[in-house]
Every structure is written in structure tokens, then in C-alpha cells.
Design a protein around this motif. Structure first.
Motif, PDB file in Angstrom:
ATOM      1  N   TYR A 361     -27.255 -19.347 -77.604  1.00 21.67           N
ATOM      2  CA  TYR A 361     -28.227 -19.629 -78.661  1.00 21.67           C
ATOM      3  C   TYR A 361     -29.661 -19.591 -78.152  1.00 21.67           C
ATOM      4  O   TYR A 361     -30.594 -19.890 -78.885  1.00 21.67           O
ATOM      5  CB  TYR A 361     -27.947 -21.002 -79.285  1.00 21.67           C
ATOM      6  CG  TYR A 361     -26.509 -21.163 -79.699  1.00 21.67           C
ATOM      7  CD1 TYR A 361     -25.981 -20.378 -80.722  1.00 21.67           C
ATOM      8  CD2 TYR A 361     -25.680 -22.081 -79.076  1.00 21.67           C
ATOM      9  CE1 TYR A 361     -24.654 -20.502 -81.096  1.00 21.67           C
ATOM     10  CE2 TYR A 361     -24.355 -22.218 -79.436  1.00 21.67           C
ATOM     11  CZ  TYR A 361     -23.844 -21.420 -80.452  1.00 21.67           C
ATOM     12  OH  TYR A 361     -22.530 -21.538 -80.809  1.00 21.67           O
ATOM     13  N   GLY A 362     -29.837 -19.291 -76.890  1.00 20.40           N
ATOM     14  CA  GLY A 362     -31.165 -19.465 -76.306  1.00 20.40           C
ATOM     15  C   GLY A 362     -32.064 -18.250 -76.392  1.00 20.40           C
ATOM     16  O   GLY A 362     -33.035 -18.175 -75.655  1.00 20.40           O
ATOM     17  N   GLY A 363     -31.712 -17.294 -77.255  1.00 17.06           N
ATOM     18  CA  GLY A 363     -32.586 -16.140 -77.348  1.00 17.06           C
ATOM     19  C   GLY A 363     -32.432 -15.243 -76.132  1.00 17.06           C
ATOM     20  O   GLY A 363     -31.467 -15.350 -75.373  1.00 17.06           O
ATOM     21  N   HIS A 385     -35.078 -20.647 -73.740  1.00 15.73           N
ATOM     22  CA  HIS A 385     -36.324 -20.405 -74.449  1.00 15.73           C
ATOM     23  C   HIS A 385     -36.033 -20.004 -75.885  1.00 15.73           C
ATOM     24  O   HIS A 385     -36.735 -19.182 -76.470  1.00 15.73           O
ATOM     25  CB  HIS A 385     -37.140 -19.330 -73.733  1.00 15.73           C
ATOM     26  CG  HIS A 385     -37.574 -19.753 -72.374  1.00 15.73           C
ATOM     27  ND1 HIS A 385     -38.785 -20.357 -72.119  1.00 15.73           N
ATOM     28  CD2 HIS A 385     -36.945 -19.715 -71.172  1.00 15.73           C
ATOM     29  CE1 HIS A 385     -38.886 -20.641 -70.847  1.00 15.73           C
ATOM     30  NE2 HIS A 385     -37.775 -20.261 -70.236  1.00 15.73           N
ATOM     31  N   GLY A 386     -34.991 -20.579 -76.453  1.00 15.74           N
ATOM     32  CA  GLY A 386     -34.572 -20.206 -77.798  1.00 15.74           C
ATOM     33  C   GLY A 386     -35.333 -20.950 -78.875  1.00 15.74           C
ATOM     34  O   GLY A 386     -36.378 -21.555 -78.610  1.00 15.74           O
ATOM     35  N   PRO A 387     -34.780 -20.946 -80.079  1.00 15.45           N
ATOM     36  CA  PRO A 387     -35.487 -21.544 -81.213  1.00 15.45           C
ATOM     37  C   PRO A 387     -35.468 -23.069 -81.193  1.00 15.45           C
ATOM     38  O   PRO A 387     -36.111 -23.704 -82.030  1.00 15.45           O
ATOM     39  CB  PRO A 387     -34.705 -21.003 -82.421  1.00 15.45           C
ATOM     40  CG  PRO A 387     -33.344 -20.724 -81.887  1.00 15.45           C
ATOM     41  CD  PRO A 387     -33.526 -20.302 -80.465  1.00 15.45           C
ATOM     42  N   ARG A 417     -29.220 -35.901 -71.453  1.00 16.18           N
ATOM     43  CA  ARG A 417     -30.284 -35.942 -72.457  1.00 16.18           C
ATOM     44  C   ARG A 417     -30.526 -34.528 -72.956  1.00 16.18           C
ATOM     45  O   ARG A 417     -30.588 -33.594 -72.158  1.00 16.18           O
ATOM     46  CB  ARG A 417     -31.576 -36.486 -71.855  1.00 16.18           C
ATOM     47  CG  ARG A 417     -31.641 -37.985 -71.743  1.00 16.18           C
ATOM     48  CD  ARG A 417     -33.030 -38.408 -71.288  1.00 16.18           C
ATOM     49  NE  ARG A 417     -33.387 -37.778 -70.029  1.00 16.18           N
ATOM     50  CZ  ARG A 417     -33.028 -38.290 -68.843  1.00 16.18           C
ATOM     51  NH1 ARG A 417     -32.355 -39.422 -68.787  1.00 16.18           N
ATOM     52  NH2 ARG A 417     -33.367 -37.677 -67.741  1.00 16.18           N
ATOM     53  N   LEU A 418     -30.656 -34.408 -74.267  1.00 21.46           N
ATOM     54  CA  LEU A 418     -31.037 -33.131 -74.846  1.00 21.46           C
ATOM     55  C   LEU A 418     -32.395 -33.295 -75.471  1.00 21.46           C
ATOM     56  O   LEU A 418     -32.631 -34.286 -76.174  1.00 21.46           O
ATOM     57  CB  LEU A 418     -30.055 -32.727 -75.951  1.00 21.46           C
ATOM     58  CG  LEU A 418     -28.916 -31.797 -75.549  1.00 21.46           C
ATOM     59  CD1 LEU A 418     -27.799 -32.609 -74.977  1.00 21.46           C
ATOM     60  CD2 LEU A 418     -28.486 -31.006 -76.766  1.00 21.46           C
ATOM     61  N   ARG A 419     -33.264 -32.357 -75.235  1.00 20.70           N
ATOM     62  CA  ARG A 419     -34.552 -32.493 -75.890  1.00 20.70           C
ATOM     63  C   ARG A 419     -35.196 -31.128 -75.985  1.00 20.70           C
ATOM     64  O   ARG A 419     -34.869 -30.205 -75.245  1.00 20.70           O
ATOM     65  CB  ARG A 419     -35.437 -33.441 -75.112  1.00 20.70           C
ATOM     66  CG  ARG A 419     -35.624 -32.976 -73.690  1.00 20.70           C
ATOM     67  CD  ARG A 419     -36.456 -33.963 -72.930  1.00 20.70           C
ATOM     68  NE  ARG A 419     -36.796 -33.395 -71.635  1.00 20.70           N
ATOM     69  CZ  ARG A 419     -38.027 -33.323 -71.185  1.00 20.70           C
ATOM     70  NH1 ARG A 419     -39.037 -33.753 -71.902  1.00 20.70           N
ATOM     71  NH2 ARG A 419     -38.264 -32.816 -70.001  1.00 20.70           N
ATOM     72  N   PRO A 420     -36.105 -31.015 -76.946  1.00 27.04           N
ATOM     73  CA  PRO A 420     -36.832 -29.750 -77.031  1.00 27.04           C
ATOM     74  C   PRO A 420     -37.723 -29.586 -75.803  1.00 27.04           C
ATOM     75  O   PRO A 420     -38.385 -30.533 -75.393  1.00 27.04           O
ATOM     76  CB  PRO A 420     -37.655 -29.886 -78.307  1.00 27.04           C
ATOM     77  CG  PRO A 420     -37.715 -31.343 -78.582  1.00 27.04           C
ATOM     78  CD  PRO A 420     -36.482 -31.954 -78.007  1.00 27.04           C
ATOM     79  N   ALA A 421     -37.694 -28.426 -75.205  1.00 25.99           N
ATOM     80  CA  ALA A 421     -38.568 -28.183 -74.060  1.00 25.99           C
ATOM     81  C   ALA A 421     -39.998 -28.027 -74.564  1.00 25.99           C
ATOM     82  O   ALA A 421     -40.211 -27.562 -75.681  1.00 25.99           O
ATOM     83  CB  ALA A 421     -38.125 -26.921 -73.329  1.00 25.99           C
ATOM     84  N   GLY A 425     -37.768 -23.940 -77.038  1.00 26.48           N
ATOM     85  CA  GLY A 425     -36.451 -23.905 -76.419  1.00 26.48           C
ATOM     86  C   GLY A 425     -35.908 -25.303 -76.216  1.00 26.48           C
ATOM     87  O   GLY A 425     -36.503 -26.299 -76.647  1.00 26.48           O
ATOM     88  N   THR A 426     -34.781 -25.365 -75.549  1.00 32.87           N
ATOM     89  CA  THR A 426     -34.085 -26.635 -75.390  1.00 32.87           C
ATOM     90  C   THR A 426     -33.876 -26.907 -73.912  1.00 32.87           C
ATOM     91  O   THR A 426     -33.666 -25.993 -73.125  1.00 32.87           O
ATOM     92  CB  THR A 426     -32.714 -26.561 -76.084  1.00 32.87           C
ATOM     93  OG1 THR A 426     -32.911 -26.071 -77.394  1.00 32.87           O
ATOM     94  CG2 THR A 426     -32.057 -27.931 -76.118  1.00 32.87           C
ATOM     95  N   GLU A 427     -33.924 -28.180 -73.572  1.00 35.40           N
ATOM     96  CA  GLU A 427     -33.646 -28.531 -72.193  1.00 35.40           C
ATOM     97  C   GLU A 427     -32.558 -29.603 -72.174  1.00 35.40           C
ATOM     98  O   GLU A 427     -32.605 -30.576 -72.909  1.00 35.40           O
ATOM     99  CB  GLU A 427     -34.911 -29.053 -71.520  1.00 35.40           C
ATOM    100  CG  GLU A 427     -34.649 -29.459 -70.086  1.00 35.40           C
ATOM    101  CD  GLU A 427     -35.911 -29.448 -69.252  1.00 35.40           C
ATOM    102  OE1 GLU A 427     -37.000 -29.531 -69.841  1.00 35.40           O
ATOM    103  OE2 GLU A 427     -35.797 -29.367 -68.019  1.00 35.40           O
TER     104      GLU A 427
END
Lengths: 438, 239
Positions: A361-363, A385-387, A417-421, A425-427
């Protein structure tokens, strides 16, 4: 040759396992070369004959030494036998039942100095020989015994020196300290000459000694003059030839590797020229493989196929698999390393799941994986670095993230932990305490 | 990879795109194909602002070309016939130190062996990027180096963290041989793939401060008294 226990410690009569098979005493006669006899360069007293034989026959080294000693008492047959073995059997590294002790270069060097056991052994040998010789009664030949012994001693010294030089080539410990080897060799030669001289004098031709010496010297100089250039040329040719052979071997290895992997990949790429994704995947996989072949230090997973044992290797392996499976580049940076345990394996599984998600899903941008081993914890972050991704909006039936990542970490005592970078994107950040024993 | 994005310009006489002054670059690499590729990717001066003024294929050529053309930035391959990138750096030391028109080196390599990378950085290179870098990112890195900033790829940041992580060897010079907490944090974020702007946001500091932290780390790496930092870092990977 002596009864004193070797510096290598306690020894057993058990034949060595498969690890020792490369040099000595594998009981399987099918294996070519496995049954070849070598003298042992480790833990030897004089020439390593007894130890080598012990390893070869699977006997305690003490027995072999006692055997030689007993034989030596009978008119020195043991000594003769030993000398013959020393002369004809090549020196080998390690071998025997002795498991390779972790010896670093310094203890190798220290090992060259005779320890107390070795000195006592040599003294006992000298005294014993003296007594034997004194009691010998060979009639007319009696007077020649002592010079012969001196000659034997000199020869032994020189031969032992040659062994050391040979060992030094394996261990590359020849740097510095050039004095002692030379001195020992010179002493050996001196002893031989003294013995020969003594022999001649004893034989009663003392009056002609001067003349004989002169003649011998003349012959020696003549031979040196004639054979010297040939000898030098020969050694030079030999080393040149050796260099060529090493180069050829290396080139052959590189060629084989390039042929095996790179050419196959290029062929595949030509065949898949219409599918950019497949081409990228092939190219990346090949790049990774070649890179690890070229740049990774020897012995760290070069053969790649076996299960990785440390965290960094495992992270790299997981990233490589994800990269291959999804055709998305995964960039891995590892700081520090530690052996894998159960909890870290769980963390690794979670990280792998995060990588798969990021790849799916990360583009198109690369997935960035960072793993750091600290003293108390292991930290892994996976970033795409996705949406972006909001856990609250993910329907409850999508178990991937909740179960495979967050749940798995919690069950094993870590946290995720999940969080928007910050840059889109997501980290995913995974933290696990390290086991207390480190 | 946005790690090398966002760089504001300083005006100049021959302004390139975005108003930034053109940068004169020399390419050093022993593979002609690669030089051609890089030239094609960044050498369109009107678009990128990069002007390739010279090329070299080995150490001797590199030293003389750099001395003759006096570029602002040299893209330096790590593996070169004649002694490698380190040798070029050593023989061009006087140019690098010139306060008026310093020549700055950016290492560009396919190798990711720690000793190769840390070797050129300690030799005086201002940054290190791998050959898989994209054209725009490479252009950005060139400008950053020209402007006196250091360029750390995530991988280099990882190596540096690794090399400084050891606590078993007591530091010779406390100031140089330790990274501050902040510098470690910045390096960690670079290693995780953050761009300077993202790092600034994350740590609530300005981009300028991030830059100065990175430059400080580079200085420590180049001047560090730590014995055999390179060898150590390599050995570490053997564990």
C-alpha cells in the motif's frame, strides 16, 4: 615423546567428529585424503609426530608418546622411527581430536615459546638419551655415538625451524622477530658441522682435518657458484607461478559466479523485456546478491541459504524476500547486531508484516527499514511513502495490522506504534526489550 | 526518495533553475558508461544548474583535472585504479582546504562496505551517496555539498551510528569521540529515511539546526582521534 601433559589440556581417545575430518582420522576410507597422516602443528612437543599419529589412529596421545619412549629405550629404535616420521610426514594444521580452541594471533605467538612442560620434556629426553648412550656398548663404533647425536640434534633443530616457517605462512605471524628463527637455524647448522667435525676427529683422521675442511669448502663454493643462479631462478619462477595460479583461481571463481547468476539474470531480463516490474525485480534481486557476494565480509552469510542467526541478517533476509515478492525496493539500514531469540523473532515477524503492508500500500517509493540494537532494547522502524494509513478507519475485520503487528508485539512483551510519517506515508515503530542475558 | 529534497537557493550571477547559482562539477569514475549516464542525467545545465566541466577515469587524471578546472564539487568514485578515492582526496588536500574557492568532494559509490565508505569520509569527502540515487536527488546533493552542507545517505548514517556506538574503547578526545544526544537523534532519523525538513519538524528545531548537527557529525568523523575507526567499524560487522 614425553609423558608430560600437553598444553592443549585434557585429551580423549575419541576419534574426531566430522569437523576434524578435513585433516585426520575420518574413519571412512571412501573420503579421499581424509586418511592421510599429518603431523600436528598444535600442541606438539618436538615434531608433532606423536600427536598426529594419535589423531590418525584415534588413540590418546599419551599412549603414542609412551610407545615411542619405550621403543627408544631399545637401542633407540623409537628415536629412529620418530625421525623417519618427522622426515616424511607433512605438517598439518589443527586436526586431531582437539576442538579448535579460539586462539588469537597473540596466543599463537605465545605458543611458540616453549612452556614449562615442554622444557621439562626436553630435559628428560636429553638426560634419558645420555643414560642410554652411556650404557650402550657398540664396541668400535662407540666413539662415534656422541658426534652422531650432536648431528641429529642439529638436524632436528633445523627441521623444527622449517616447520615453524611453514606454520608461519599459514598463520601469517612472520612479521617482525626475524632474529630468533635465524639464530635457531644457525645453531642447528653449527651443531651439524660440529658433529661432523667431531666425527672426523674421532675417526682418527684429525691430522688431515685442515685439508679436509679446505677441500669441503672448495666443493661447497663450487657447487654454490654453479647451482646458485639456478636455485634463485627456480625460486623466482616458483613464486611467479604460484601467483599466476592464485590469480587464475580467483578469476575462475569470479567467472563462475558471474556466469551462474548475472548471465542467467540478464537472459531472464531479455525475455521479460515487456514487463518492467519483472525486470526491476530481477535486476534488484541480482544486484543485492552480487553486492553481498562482493562486499560482505567473508563468513557472514555468504552462502545465504542457511537460516540467519542474527537480527541484522534476519532483517536483511526478510527485506530481500519482501522485495522479491512485491517488486518494491526495500532499503535496509542496520545498526548493531545481536543473536536472535524468541522475542526478537516475534518482532521480526511483525516487522516483516509491516514491510509487506508498506510494499503493498505504500506507493512506488522505496520502503525504508531501520533496525537498531541497543543495550536494553531492539528498535525497528518500517516506513513507506504511500498515501498514509489511519488505524481507526480500518474496518475491524482487517486483522493484518492489529493481529500480526500490534497484537504480536504485545503478546511478546513489546510494543508497536503506527503513525503517519512527517513527510507523508506511514511509519511503523516496533520496540522490544532485550532478554536480560546479553 | 525525498531525503534530499527541499533546498532553497542563494542567488547568483548565472542563476540556474529555482534561481540558484550554477555549480561546476567534475566526474571521477573509471566506468565510462557510468560517467555518460550521470552526464545525461544531471548534465543538462539549463534544467539542473549543474555544469560538468571535466571527467577523469583514474587517480592521476582526477588529480590533474581537478587542479586544472577547479570545480566546486567533485563526484568521486570510491573504487578507482591507482589508489581509490581516498588517494585523490589525499593528493588534492590543498585544494579542499582553500578558503576562497574550496573544492568539495561527494563520494558516489556502488560499494556499501563500511570501510570503503567511512574511509572516504574520513579522507575529507563531504558526503556519500550510492549509485542507485535518482538524478534529482543527486543534483540536490551536489548543491548541498557546494553550499557547505554535509550529505548523509541513510546508509552512511547507519555506519556512523555503528562506528560511534562502541563504548568499549575509551574516547581519546571527549569532544570529538562522542556524538551528542541530539546528533544521535538526527542521525537516527536520517537512517530511517527522513528528509531534513521532516527531521526539523519531528525534533522541533529549524532546518538550519539540523544542518549544523549533520556538519558537526561529519567534522567529528573526519577529525576523530578514535584509533582505527575504520577497521573497527569493519570488524564490528564481522561479529
Amino acid at each position: 615423546m614425553s609423558a608430560s601433559s600437553p598444553p592443549g589440556g585434557a585429551r580423549t581417545g575419541v576419534p574426531p567428529g566430522p569437523t576434524g575430518a578435513s585433516f585426520l582420522s575420518a574413519p571412512d576410507p571412501e573420503e579421499p585424503g581424509a586418511r592421510r597422516l599429518y603431523r600436528s602443528s598444535e600442541g606438539r612437543m618436538v615434531g608433532g609426530v606423536a600427536r598426529g599419529l594419535a589423531g590418525h589412529m584415534g588413540l590418546p596421545v599419551l599412549w603414542v608418546r609412551a610407545f615411542f619412549l619405550v621403543l627408544a629405550v631399545f637401542n633407540g629404535i623409537g628415536l629412529l622411527l620418530y625421525a623417519v616420521f618427522w622426515f616424511f610426514v607433512p605438517l598439518g594444521v589443527g586436526g586431531v581430536a582437539e576442538a579448535k580452541e579460539p586462539r588469537d594471533a597473540r596466543s599463537w605467538l605465545a605458543g611458540r615459546r616453549p612452556d614449562r612442560g615442554q622444557i621439562i620434556a626436553l630435559l628428560a629426553l636429553a638426560v634419558g638419551t645420555g643414560i642410554v648412550v652411556d650404557n650402550l656398548n657398540l664396541g668400535a663404533a662407540n666413539r662415534a655415538v656422541w658426534p652422531l647425536l650432536v648431528i641429529a640434534l642439529g638436524v632436528a633443530l633445523v627441521w623444527r625451524q622449517a616447520d615453524n616457517a611453514r606454520k608461519a605462512r599459514w598463520v601469517e605471524m612472520s612479521h617482525g622477530k626475524r632474529f630468533w628463527p635465524l639464530a635457531r637455524a644457525a645453531a642447528g647448522v653449527g651443531l651439524v658441522i660440529a658433529g661432523v667435525t667431531g666425527f672426523i676427529v674421532v675417526r682418527g683422521s684429525g691430522s688431515h682435518l685442515g685439508g679436509i675442511l679446505q677441500a669441503a669448502l672448495a666443493v661447497l663454493v663450487g657447487v654454490a657458484l654453479i647451482a646458485g643462479p639456478y636455485l634463485i631462478r627456480m625460486t623466482q619462477d616458483l613464486s611467479a607461478e604460484r601467483l599466476m595460479r592464485i590469480r587464475a583461481q580467483e578469476r575462475a571463481e569470479v567467472a563462475a559466479h558471474v556466469h551462474d547468476s548475472v548471465l542467467h539474470t540478464l537472459t531472464l531480463i531479455q525475455r521479460h523485456a515487456e514487463e518492467p516490474r519483472e525486470v526491476t525485480r530481477l535486476a534488484r534481486a541480482q544486484e543485492r546478491e552480487l553486492r553481498s557476494w562482493l562486499y560482505r565480509p567473508e563468513g557472514t552469510g555468504r552462502d545465504g541459504d542457511d537460516e540467519p542467526a542474527t537480527l541484522a541478517d534476519a532483517v536483511r533476509a526478510a527485506a530481500a524476500e519482501v522485495e522479491d515478492a512485491h517488486g518494491v525496493p526495500v532499503e535496509v539500514v542496520c545498526v548493531g547486531d545481536c543473536p536472535l531469540d524468541e522475542r526478537l523473532s516475534a518482532q521480526l515477524q511483525a516487522a516483516r508484516e509491516a514491510m509487506v503492508n508498506a510494499a503493498k500500500y505504500g506507493g512506488d517509493g522505496p520502503v525504508q527499514v531501520y533496525a537498531e540494537v541497543e543495550r536494553a532494547r531492539v528498535f525497528v522502524s518500517v516506513r513507506d511513502h504511500g498515501p498514509g494509513f489511519d488505524l481507526d478507519q480500518v474496518p475491524g475485520d482487517r486483522m493484518g495490522v492489529r493481529e500480526s503487528i500490534i497484537g504480536r508485539m504485545q503478546r511478546n512483551g513489546g510494543q508497536a506504534r503506527l503513525r503517519p510519517a512527517p513527510g507523508g506515508g506511514t511509519e511503523v515503530e516496533l520496540e522490544m526489550e532485550r532478554a536480560a542475558a546479553a | 526518495m525525498s531525503a534530499f529534497a527541499d533546498r532553497t537557493a542563494d542567488g547568483g550571477a548565472a542563476a540556474g533553475p529555482g534561481g540558484r547559482r550554477r555549480v561546476r562539477v567534475v566526474l571521477v569514475d573509471d566506468h565510462r558508461m557510468f560517467r555518460t549516464g550521470v552526464q545525461a542525467e544531471i548534465g543538462a545545465t539549463e534544467e539542473t544548474g549543474v555544469e560538468v566541466v571535466g571527467e577523469a577515469a583514474d587517480v592521476d587524471q582526477a588529480v590533474s583535472v581537478v587542479a586544472a578546472t577547479r570545480p566546486e564539487v567533485v563526484l568521486l568514485d570510491v573504487h578507482l585504479p591507482g589508489g581509490g578515492g581516498v588517494e585523490v582526496l589525499r593528493r588534492s588536500a590543498s585544494l579542499t582546504a582553500d578558503p576562497q574557492h574550496p573544492v568539495r568532494f561527494l563520494a558516489l559509490s556502488v560499494s556499501d562496505a563500511a570501510d570503503d565508505v567511512i574511509g572516504v569520509i574520513r579522507g575529507g569527502a563531504r558526503g556519500y551517496v550510492t549509485k542507485t540515487i535518482t538524478g534529482p536527488d543527486l543534483v540536490d546533493s551536489i548543491f548541498r555539498v557546494r553550499d557547505g552542507d554535509a550529505v548523509f545517505s541513510p546508509r552512511l548514517a547507519g555506519f556512523v551510528l555503528d562506528a560511534f556506538a562502541s563504548t568499549d574503547a575509551p574516547p581519546v578526545d571527549e569532544d570529538l569521540d562522542r556524538l551528542t544526544q541530539r546528533e544521535r537523534e538526527v542521525l537516527r532519523l536520517i537512517a530511517r529515511g527522513y528528509a531534513y525538513k521532516e527531521i526539523a519538524k519531528q525534533l522541533f528545531i529549524s532546518v538550519k539546526t539540523v544542518e549544523s548537527h549533520v556538519s558537526a557529525v561529519l567534522r567529528k568523523l573526519q577529525l576523530s582521534n578514535r584509533h582505527e575507526l575504520t577497521r573497527w567499524a569493519t570488524a564490528r560487522r564481522l561479529v
